[in-house]
Design an enzyme around this catalytic site. Structure first.
Site, PDB file in Angstrom:
ATOM      1  N   HIS A 129       0.846  -1.200   0.000  1.00 41.01           N
ATOM      2  CA  HIS A 129       0.000   0.000   0.000  1.00 41.01           C
ATOM      3  C   HIS A 129       0.883   1.252   0.000  1.00 41.01           C
ATOM      4  CE1 HIS A 129      -4.187  -1.564   1.288  1.00 41.01           C
ATOM      5  NE2 HIS A 129      -3.591  -2.409   0.491  1.00 41.01           N
ATOM      6  N   PRO A 174      -5.089   1.104  18.394  1.00 41.40           N
ATOM      7  CA  PRO A 174      -4.766   0.585  17.057  1.00 41.40           C
ATOM      8  C   PRO A 174      -4.812   1.615  15.930  1.00 41.40           C
ATOM      9  CG  PRO A 174      -6.902  -0.229  17.809  1.00 41.40           C
ATOM     10  CD  PRO A 174      -6.314   0.504  18.948  1.00 41.40           C
ATOM     11  N   TYR A 186      -9.540   5.795   6.691  1.00 42.96           N
ATOM     12  CA  TYR A 186      -9.766   6.177   8.090  1.00 42.96           C
ATOM     13  C   TYR A 186     -10.799   7.312   8.079  1.00 42.96           C
ATOM     14  CZ  TYR A 186      -5.482   3.725   9.578  1.00 42.96           C
ATOM     15  OH  TYR A 186      -4.519   2.769   9.859  1.00 42.96           O
ATOM     16  N   TYR A 200       3.624   6.781   9.865  1.00 41.44           N
ATOM     17  CA  TYR A 200       2.764   5.641   9.512  1.00 41.44           C
ATOM     18  C   TYR A 200       3.595   4.505   8.916  1.00 41.44           C
ATOM     19  CZ  TYR A 200      -1.491   3.148   8.301  1.00 41.44           C
ATOM     20  OH  TYR A 200      -2.491   2.194   8.235  1.00 41.44           O
ATOM     21  N   LYS A 227       0.367   0.382  14.989  1.00 39.75           N
ATOM     22  CA  LYS A 227       1.752   0.296  15.472  1.00 39.75           C
ATOM     23  C   LYS A 227       2.070  -0.901  16.376  1.00 39.75           C
ATOM     24  CE  LYS A 227       3.676   3.758  13.505  1.00 39.75           C
ATOM     25  NZ  LYS A 227       3.423   3.180  12.181  1.00 39.75           N
TER      26      LYS A 227
HETATM   27  P1  RFL Z   1       0.293 -11.034  22.028  1.00 41.99           P
HETATM   28  O1  RFL Z   1      -0.095 -11.150  20.581  1.00 41.99           O
HETATM   29  O2  RFL Z   1      -0.738 -10.627  22.991  1.00 41.99           O
HETATM   30  O3  RFL Z   1       0.896 -12.440  22.445  1.00 41.99           O
HETATM   31  C1  RFL Z   1       1.207 -12.753  23.783  1.00 41.99           C
HETATM   32  C2  RFL Z   1       1.106 -14.264  23.968  1.00 41.99           C
HETATM   33  O4  RFL Z   1       1.466 -14.593  25.300  1.00 41.99           O
HETATM   34  C3  RFL Z   1       0.548 -15.564  25.799  1.00 41.99           C
HETATM   35  N1  RFL Z   1       0.527 -15.497  27.272  1.00 41.99           N
HETATM   36  C4  RFL Z   1       1.130 -16.404  28.077  1.00 41.99           C
HETATM   37  N2  RFL Z   1       1.850 -17.497  27.804  1.00 41.99           N
HETATM   38  C5  RFL Z   1       2.325 -18.208  28.839  1.00 41.99           C
HETATM   39  N3  RFL Z   1       2.107 -17.888  30.153  1.00 41.99           N
HETATM   40  C6  RFL Z   1       1.389 -16.773  30.469  1.00 41.99           C
HETATM   41  N4  RFL Z   1       1.177 -16.446  31.758  1.00 41.99           N
HETATM   42  C7  RFL Z   1       0.870 -15.985  29.404  1.00 41.99           C
HETATM   43  N5  RFL Z   1       0.131 -14.845  29.369  1.00 41.99           N
HETATM   44  C8  RFL Z   1      -0.060 -14.582  28.068  1.00 41.99           C
HETATM   45  C9  RFL Z   1      -0.781 -15.181  25.150  1.00 41.99           C
HETATM   46  O5  RFL Z   1      -1.689 -16.273  25.126  1.00 41.99           O
HETATM   47  C10 RFL Z   1      -0.316 -14.754  23.767  1.00 41.99           C
HETATM   48  O6  RFL Z   1      -0.328 -15.826  22.835  1.00 41.99           O
HETATM   49  O7  RFL Z   1       1.525 -10.037  22.211  1.00 41.99           O
HETATM   50  P2  RFL Z   1       2.781  -9.763  21.268  1.00 41.99           P
HETATM   51  O8  RFL Z   1       3.361 -11.055  20.770  1.00 41.99           O
HETATM   52  O9  RFL Z   1       3.626  -8.799  21.968  1.00 41.99           O
HETATM   53  O10 RFL Z   1       2.152  -9.076  19.938  1.00 41.99           O
HETATM   54  C11 RFL Z   1       1.548  -7.817  19.997  1.00 41.99           C
HETATM   55  C12 RFL Z   1       0.444  -7.712  18.946  1.00 41.99           C
HETATM   56  O11 RFL Z   1      -0.392  -8.828  19.042  1.00 41.99           O
HETATM   57  C13 RFL Z   1      -0.377  -6.420  19.114  1.00 41.99           C
HETATM   58  O12 RFL Z   1       0.464  -5.333  19.422  1.00 41.99           O
HETATM   59  C14 RFL Z   1      -1.164  -6.046  17.833  1.00 41.99           C
HETATM   60  O13 RFL Z   1      -2.129  -7.014  17.545  1.00 41.99           O
HETATM   61  C15 RFL Z   1      -1.835  -4.687  17.993  1.00 41.99           C
HETATM   62  N6  RFL Z   1      -2.683  -4.320  16.842  1.00 41.99           N
HETATM   63  C16 RFL Z   1      -2.127  -3.814  15.680  1.00 41.99           C
HETATM   64  N7  RFL Z   1      -0.788  -3.697  15.557  1.00 41.99           N
HETATM   65  C17 RFL Z   1      -0.230  -3.273  14.384  1.00 41.99           C
HETATM   66  O14 RFL Z   1       1.001  -3.173  14.296  1.00 41.99           O
HETATM   67  N8  RFL Z   1      -1.001  -2.929  13.291  1.00 41.99           N
HETATM   68  C18 RFL Z   1      -2.356  -3.025  13.334  1.00 41.99           C
HETATM   69  O15 RFL Z   1      -2.994  -2.783  12.306  1.00 41.99           O
HETATM   70  C19 RFL Z   1      -2.974  -3.451  14.574  1.00 41.99           C
HETATM   71  N9  RFL Z   1      -4.308  -3.564  14.660  1.00 41.99           N
HETATM   72  C20 RFL Z   1      -4.076  -4.464  16.925  1.00 41.99           C
HETATM   73  C21 RFL Z   1      -4.862  -4.077  15.805  1.00 41.99           C
HETATM   74  C22 RFL Z   1      -4.688  -4.997  18.065  1.00 41.99           C
HETATM   75  C23 RFL Z   1      -6.059  -5.126  18.117  1.00 41.99           C
HETATM   76  N10 RFL Z   1      -6.605  -5.697  19.302  1.00 41.99           N
HETATM   77  C24 RFL Z   1      -7.616  -6.646  19.330  1.00 41.99           C
HETATM   78  C25 RFL Z   1      -5.971  -5.446  20.559  1.00 41.99           C
HETATM   79  C26 RFL Z   1      -6.233  -4.193  15.834  1.00 41.99           C
HETATM   80  C27 RFL Z   1      -6.838  -4.699  16.997  1.00 41.99           C
HETATM   81  C28 RFL Z   1      -8.344  -4.758  16.984  1.00 41.99           C
HETATM   82  C1  PHB Z   2      -6.407  -3.938  10.516  1.00 39.25           C
HETATM   83  O1  PHB Z   2      -6.387  -4.220   9.313  1.00 39.25           O
HETATM   84  O2  PHB Z   2      -6.796  -4.732  11.378  1.00 39.25           O
HETATM   85  C2  PHB Z   2      -5.968  -2.584  10.943  1.00 39.25           C
HETATM   86  C3  PHB Z   2      -5.416  -1.722  10.015  1.00 39.25           C
HETATM   87  C4  PHB Z   2      -5.019  -0.454  10.402  1.00 39.25           C
HETATM   88  C5  PHB Z   2      -5.168  -0.059  11.713  1.00 39.25           C
HETATM   89  C6  PHB Z   2      -5.705  -0.925  12.653  1.00 39.25           C
HETATM   90  C7  PHB Z   2      -6.118  -2.198  12.263  1.00 39.25           C
HETATM   91  O3  PHB Z   2      -4.792   1.198  12.076  1.00 39.25           O
END
Ligand code: RFL
Ligand code: PHB
Length: 389
Positions: free
Chosen positions: A72, A292, A200, A384, A296
């Protein structure tokens, strides 16, 4: 059991770190509380920065992303129906890749399986011991038995609710937090995305985001009150509200269909300092959370673990502690830059329940800053697509 680095958590941070260390000849074991199916079922991030792409390449897990990921070169911002496109390539000569976190996780799991790395899924009661000594170890329960892993270092990659950060004495940690008065309701559907780029949207009724996972799979989000439940949002209501918040031309193009997944996520900014305590390193959501809006979270996690893998390689290969000693400060610089950007994007694009007329005018002026000044768009694009880690 014995290993050089015990990794807690098999999310993107833990899995990427495991593969980066493996490539450096550093042994590691990952302990994950949930099953692999559960981890793969979480629908989260979608946007990968260039340095995250590089991390996956270094880990040997980038082949499918290069084949299937969508490059993108810009995003569309819509502010009270006024459209504005930020062209990343023109502004800063860089782009991002849209490729789901689920797919990143799957590719890293496959890469780990191919190299014979051990991940213990459904590891219960994980506990960290001796983190301020020369003999740290981790215990966990599995199949009714307690197991022990002796190690040199522990990497806390266990997300916001994990056990690692809580193992650091409270008087050592300083935490910073902002909780936002709304959440994001996300919907995944097998329908073609409404646009080839992300949109957005700031609308008086609330924020909306049109994202995607592929040319046939869409991901949409709506700002909703924190009191709302998924059951309050049958698919028909979701689509009607998304159309309401989009501009008429895009609403007319929108293809709707049954949801594959729907969930509500709260929005939070959070940082815990420092990111190292003796033999324990925190990485990813275990140390920091961003709303989100700036896309990041996953990218910060990938930056942390690349920095940590480099630092540990320097320690094991050159007996230098410079990298591990500088780990926390180096990561926190980038973390705070991403915290600022995510907070700015959240403030710019959401409707705040308690905002007065003055604040609404400031939001409008902030948007015009992007439209009217070359530097405004450049700064947004630069942040971004991602700052170097
Ligand atoms: P995770 O993915 O939460 O993984 C942590 C893992 O640790 C396990 N765990 C344990 N294991 C053993 N013993 C314990 N006591 C434990 N406690 C927990 C968990 O089960 C899990 O498997 O953290 P990690 O690896 O640091 O990764 C971070 C990312 O997942 C997170 O920052 C992103 O998903 C955030 N995020 C986005 N980030 C982006 O860079 N671009 C995006 O577009 C974006 N969109 C989003 C997002 C997060 C969202 N939500 C739901 C919070 C959109 C959404 C809606
Ligand atoms: C997504 O595709 O889940 C997504 C993309 C951009 C964002 C947050 C989530 O800023």
């Amino acid at each position: 059991m014995k290993t050089q680095v015990a990794i807690i958590g098999a999310g993107p941070s833990g899995l990427l770190l495991g593969q980066l260390l493996h490539k450096q000849g550093i042994s590691n074991i990952i302990l994950e509380r949930k099953s692999s199916g559960y981890v793969l079922g979480r629908i989260r991030a979608g946007v990968l920065e260039h340095t995250t792409v590089q991390g996956l390449e270094k880990a040997g897990a980038a082949e499918r992303m290069h084949r299937e990921g969508l490059v993108h070169e810009g995003v569309e911002l819509v502010f009270d129906r006024e459209k504005y496109r930020v062209d990343f390539t023109e502004a800063v000569g860089k782009s991002v890749v849209v490729y789901g976190q689920t797919e990143v996780t799957r590719d890293l799991m496959d890469a780990r399986a191919a190299t014979g790395g051990l991940t213990v899924y459904e590891a219960e009661d994980v506990a960290l011991h001796g983190i301020d000594t020369d003999a740290p170890y981790v215990t966990y329960a599995k199949d009714g038995q307690t197991h022990r892993i002796d190690c040199d270092f522990i990497a806390g990659c266990d997300g916001f609710h994990g056990v690692s950060r809580q193992s650091i004495p409270a008087d050592v940690l300083k935490t910073y937090e902002r909780v936002y008065p709304f959440g994001w309701l996300g919907l995944l559907s097998d329908t073609p995305p409404v646009s080839h780029e992300l949109i957005y949207v700031k609308h008086p009724d609330g924020f909306a985001l049109c994202s995607q996972r592929s040319e046939t799979r869409s991901r949409y989000y709506l700002q909703v009150p924190l009191t709302d439940k998924v059951e309050d949002w049958p698919d028909e209501r979701f689509w009607a509200e998304l159309k309401n918040r989009l501009y008429p031309e895009a609403a007319g193009r929108l293809v709707t269909g049954p949801s594959l997944e729907k969930s509500i996520a709260p929005l939070r900014s959070f940082v815990s300092e420092p990111m190292r305590y003796h033999k324990l390193f925190l990485a990813g959501d275990a140390a920091h959370i961003v709303p989100p809006t700036g896309a990041k979270g996953l990218n910060l996690a990938a930056g942390d673990v690349q920095c940590l893998a480099d630092a540990l390689a320097d320690y094991y290969h050159n007996r230098s502690t410079a990298g591990i000693d500088g780990y926390s400060a180096r990561c926190l610089k980038r973390v705070w830059a991403a915290e600022r950007f995510s907070w700015y994007m959240t403030k710019l694009l959401h409707t705040f329940p308690d905002s007065d007329d003055f604040e609404q005018k400031m939001q409008e002026a902030e948007f015009n800053q992007l439209v009217l000044t070359e530097n405004g768009a450049k700064t947004l694009a630069e942040n971004y697509v991602g700052l170097p880690y």
